[in-house]
Design a protein around this motif. Structure first.
Motif, PDB file in Angstrom:
ATOM      1  N   ASN A   2       0.827  -1.208   0.000  1.00 15.27           N
ATOM      2  CA  ASN A   2       0.000   0.000   0.000  1.00 15.27           C
ATOM      3  C   ASN A   2       0.862   1.259   0.000  1.00 15.27           C
ATOM      4  N   SER A   3       1.951   1.204   0.772  1.00 17.02           N
ATOM      5  CA  SER A   3       2.846   2.354   0.853  1.00 17.02           C
ATOM      6  C   SER A   3       3.511   2.615  -0.502  1.00 17.02           C
ATOM      7  N   GLN A   4       3.930   1.532  -1.169  1.00 19.23           N
ATOM      8  CA  GLN A   4       4.557   1.680  -2.489  1.00 19.23           C
ATOM      9  C   GLN A   4       3.579   2.252  -3.511  1.00 19.23           C
ATOM     10  N   ALA A   5       2.321   1.794  -3.444  1.00 20.20           N
ATOM     11  CA  ALA A   5       1.297   2.283  -4.371  1.00 20.20           C
ATOM     12  C   ALA A   5       1.063   3.779  -4.174  1.00 20.20           C
ATOM     13  N   VAL A   6       1.003   4.179  -2.902  1.00 19.56           N
ATOM     14  CA  VAL A   6       0.804   5.602  -2.605  1.00 19.56           C
ATOM     15  C   VAL A   6       1.972   6.431  -3.148  1.00 19.56           C
ATOM     16  N   ASN A   7       3.196   5.934  -2.932  1.00 19.04           N
ATOM     17  CA  ASN A   7       4.382   6.645  -3.433  1.00 19.04           C
ATOM     18  C   ASN A   7       4.368   6.746  -4.959  1.00 19.04           C
ATOM     19  N   ALA A   8       3.938   5.649  -5.649  1.00 19.35           N
ATOM     20  CA  ALA A   8       3.887   5.655  -7.112  1.00 19.35           C
ATOM     21  C   ALA A   8       2.889   6.680  -7.624  1.00 19.35           C
ATOM     22  N   LEU A   9       1.738   6.741  -6.975  1.00 25.92           N
ATOM     23  CA  LEU A   9       0.732   7.732  -7.375  1.00 25.92           C
ATOM     24  C   LEU A   9       1.237   9.154  -7.156  1.00 25.92           C
ATOM     25  N   GLN A  10       1.933   9.356  -6.049  1.00 15.67           N
ATOM     26  CA  GLN A  10       2.483  10.692  -5.780  1.00 15.67           C
ATOM     27  C   GLN A  10       3.521  11.088  -6.840  1.00 15.67           C
ATOM     28  N   ASN A  11       4.381  10.117  -7.224  1.00 13.52           N
ATOM     29  CA  ASN A  11       5.395  10.385  -8.257  1.00 13.52           C
ATOM     30  C   ASN A  11       4.757  10.686  -9.606  1.00 13.52           C
ATOM     31  N   GLU A  12       3.719   9.901  -9.966  1.00 15.16           N
ATOM     32  CA  GLU A  12       3.036  10.124 -11.239  1.00 15.16           C
ATOM     33  C   GLU A  12       2.370  11.485 -11.272  1.00 15.16           C
ATOM     34  N   ASN A  13       1.794  11.854 -10.140  1.00 14.65           N
ATOM     35  CA  ASN A  13       1.137  13.153 -10.043  1.00 14.65           C
ATOM     36  C   ASN A  13       2.151  14.284 -10.213  1.00 14.65           C
ATOM     37  N   GLU A  14       3.346  14.103  -9.610  1.00 12.49           N
ATOM     38  CA  GLU A  14       4.393  15.121  -9.735  1.00 12.49           C
ATOM     39  C   GLU A  14       4.892  15.228 -11.172  1.00 12.49           C
ATOM     40  N   LYS A  15       4.999  14.054 -11.842  1.00  7.19           N
ATOM     41  CA  LYS A  15       5.462  14.046 -13.234  1.00  7.19           C
ATOM     42  C   LYS A  15       4.461  14.770 -14.141  1.00  7.19           C
ATOM     43  N   LEU A  16       3.154  14.497 -13.926  1.00  7.92           N
ATOM     44  CA  LEU A  16       2.128  15.173 -14.724  1.00  7.92           C
ATOM     45  C   LEU A  16       2.169  16.682 -14.502  1.00  7.92           C
ATOM     46  N   ARG A  17       2.385  17.062 -13.252  1.00  7.93           N
ATOM     47  CA  ARG A  17       2.456  18.498 -12.948  1.00  7.93           C
ATOM     48  C   ARG A  17       3.620  19.161 -13.681  1.00  7.93           C
ATOM     49  N   MET A  18       4.785  18.457 -13.694  1.00  8.63           N
ATOM     50  CA  MET A  18       5.960  19.001 -14.365  1.00  8.63           C
ATOM     51  C   MET A  18       5.766  19.030 -15.881  1.00  8.63           C
ATOM     52  N   ASP A  19       5.107  17.983 -16.445  1.00  5.35           N
ATOM     53  CA  ASP A  19       4.835  17.971 -17.887  1.00  5.35           C
ATOM     54  C   ASP A  19       3.948  19.125 -18.301  1.00  5.35           C
ATOM     55  N   LEU A  20       2.958  19.404 -17.488  1.00  2.04           N
ATOM     56  CA  LEU A  20       2.065  20.521 -17.804  1.00  2.04           C
ATOM     57  C   LEU A  20       2.808  21.845 -17.758  1.00  2.04           C
ATOM     58  N   ALA A  21       3.682  21.958 -16.751  1.00  2.00           N
ATOM     59  CA  ALA A  21       4.472  23.193 -16.648  1.00  2.00           C
ATOM     60  C   ALA A  21       5.435  23.307 -17.818  1.00  2.00           C
ATOM     61  N   GLY A  22       6.023  22.136 -18.236  1.00  2.00           N
ATOM     62  CA  GLY A  22       6.964  22.152 -19.361  1.00  2.00           C
ATOM     63  C   GLY A  22       6.295  22.480 -20.674  1.00  2.00           C
ATOM     64  N   ALA A  23       5.040  22.011 -20.843  1.00  2.00           N
ATOM     65  CA  ALA A  23       4.326  22.279 -22.095  1.00  2.00           C
ATOM     66  C   ALA A  23       4.127  23.772 -22.308  1.00  2.00           C
ATOM     67  N   LYS A  24       3.915  24.481 -21.204  1.00  2.00           N
ATOM     68  CA  LYS A  24       3.726  25.932 -21.327  1.00  2.00           C
ATOM     69  C   LYS A  24       4.992  26.635 -21.784  1.00  2.00           C
ATOM     70  N   LYS A  25       6.152  26.008 -21.464  1.00  2.00           N
ATOM     71  CA  LYS A  25       7.421  26.643 -21.806  1.00  2.00           C
ATOM     72  C   LYS A  25       7.978  26.167 -23.151  1.00  2.00           C
ATOM     73  N   SER A  26       7.357  25.127 -23.735  1.00  2.00           N
ATOM     74  CA  SER A  26       7.931  24.496 -24.934  1.00  2.00           C
ATOM     75  C   SER A  26       8.050  25.468 -26.102  1.00  2.00           C
ATOM     76  N   LYS A  27       7.035  26.297 -26.291  1.00  2.00           N
ATOM     77  CA  LYS A  27       7.079  27.228 -27.410  1.00  2.00           C
ATOM     78  C   LYS A  27       8.256  28.188 -27.271  1.00  2.00           C
ATOM     79  N   ARG A  28       8.447  28.667 -26.025  1.00  2.00           N
ATOM     80  CA  ARG A  28       9.566  29.585 -25.808  1.00  2.00           C
ATOM     81  C   ARG A  28      10.895  28.867 -26.009  1.00  2.00           C
ATOM     82  N   LYS A  29      10.988  27.588 -25.589  1.00  2.00           N
ATOM     83  CA  LYS A  29      12.225  26.820 -25.760  1.00  2.00           C
ATOM     84  C   LYS A  29      12.538  26.580 -27.229  1.00  2.00           C
ATOM     85  N   ILE A  30      11.508  26.221 -28.017  1.00  5.16           N
ATOM     86  CA  ILE A  30      11.716  25.966 -29.447  1.00  5.16           C
ATOM     87  C   ILE A  30      12.272  27.198 -30.130  1.00  5.16           C
ATOM     88  N   ALA A  31      11.704  28.335 -29.791  1.00  2.00           N
ATOM     89  CA  ALA A  31      12.187  29.573 -30.392  1.00  2.00           C
ATOM     90  C   ALA A  31      13.639  29.837 -30.006  1.00  2.00           C
TER      91      ALA A  31
END
Length: 332
Positions: free
Chosen positions: A81-110
């Motif tokens: 159960n503890s491992q499952a909770v940690n995995a969900l927390q990590n996935e949630n953090e990754k999604l948060r970072m991907d969303l933040a990165g998507a906003k910056k992608s246009k500026r990075k490409i330029a």
């Protein structure tokens, strides 16, 4: 099993083994008073002693300390159960970072596009400057193509191609010379300096460009010279013979050997100027040889044999531009 304190558990286990407090103390290396304090709850043994107790009574140390029987299945489920909770927390953090990165992608490409363009311009500039340097490095060299000069490249020595070799070899095919390399030029005084050369399809010839002119050097080991080692056959043909295949006389092996014995001596006549006058007369024979060189096809004229009014015979060498005496047995 009902939960019990550490002291109660020790007392219970001791009594099950029918041991006195002193006997248990002797087994564990402590006094009977220490055992008494454990059982009454006044003290708790050191961890190493707890492990001894656990080992002796075959009871889990955790069960001794907590009073609760160890449940392996329950513990494993808790870990899952503890491992499952940690995995969900990590996935949630990754999604948060991907969303933040998507906003910056246009500026990075330029930004990346701008950096790539700048790098391309820098590379083009370096290449252009290198080409200018390569073109200019030869302009300061004096004595290029001169006698007693040479070029050193990859452990080989190249010398100026002779006029005779220019007539014999197909050395100046333009598409040959496509690869440029740095080499060392040695002038007639033995002084060395860098030079840019163009390589041919083989290692036999190199080209050097200077002020719109092309100079050609031949590998020293491929120099074309008259010797018994690199000539397989000699044919003597009258100079006034006509037709595509004029009849000539092929020298025998002994005559060929005699020819090269005279040639090796290079004995020039004393009245050289007078002899050259005789060379213009009609008693003239062409000397054609078959070289043992795959780049020289067919027979090549290397000189003339002629005689003076006293029937003395001479050989005019077109390869080196010299004249020497030769025996009449070679022609007559």
């Amino acid at each position: 099993m009902e939960e019990k304190s550490f002291g109660e558990k020790i007392a219970e286990l001791r009594k099950e083994k029918m041991l006195s407090q002193k006997e248990l103390g002797d087994i564990l290396g402590v006094s009977n008073k220490a055992v008494s304090k454990w059982e009454t709850g006044e003290a708790v043994p050191q961890m190493k002693t707890v492990l001894k107790i656990s080992d002796y009574f075959s009871v889990d140390a955790n069960e001794l300390l907590t009073g609760t029987k160890y449940d392996a299945a329950k513990q494993r489920q808790s870990e899952i159960n503890s491992q499952a909770v940690n995995a969900l927390q990590n996935e949630n953090e990754k999604l948060r970072m991907d969303l933040a990165g998507a906003k910056k992608s246009k500026r990075k490409i330029a930004s990346i596009s701008a950096v790539v363009c700048a790098l391309c311009l820098m590379v083009a500039l370096v290449i252009a400057l290198s080409s200018v340097e390569k073109d200019n490095i030869n302009e300061s060299i004096k004595d290029l193509g001169g006698e007693n000069t040479s070029i050193e490249f990859m452990g080989e020595v190249f010398v100026p191609i002779s006029e005779f070799e220019k007539q014999v070899f197909n050395y100046d095919t333009p598409y040959y010379y496509s690869t440029q390399k740095k080499a060392v030029f040695v002038n007639s005084k033995g002084e060395k300096e860098d030079i840019i050369i163009s390589l041919a399809g083989t290692d036999k010839f190199i080209q050097v460009k200077q002020k719109g002119n092309s100079f050609y050097y031949i590998n020293e080991k491929n120099k074309l010279s008259l010797s018994r080692d690199n000539v397989s056959k000699i044919v003597i043909v009258r100079a006034d013979a006509v037709g595509e295949n004029p009849r000539g006389r092929v020298l025998s092996d002994s005559q060929t050997d005699a020819f090269f014995e005279y040639y090796a001596l290079r004995e020039a006549p004393e009245n050289k100027a007078e002899i050259f006058k005789e060379w213009t007369k009609d008693n003239l024979y062409n000397v054609n040889v078959l070289f043992d060189d795959e780049d020289v096809s067919g027979f090549t004229q290397v000189g003339n044999i002629f005689c003076d009014k006293d029937r003395n015979w001479y050989f005019f060498d077109l390869v080196e531009g010299t004249v020497c005496e030769i025996g009449g047995e070679i022609v007559e």
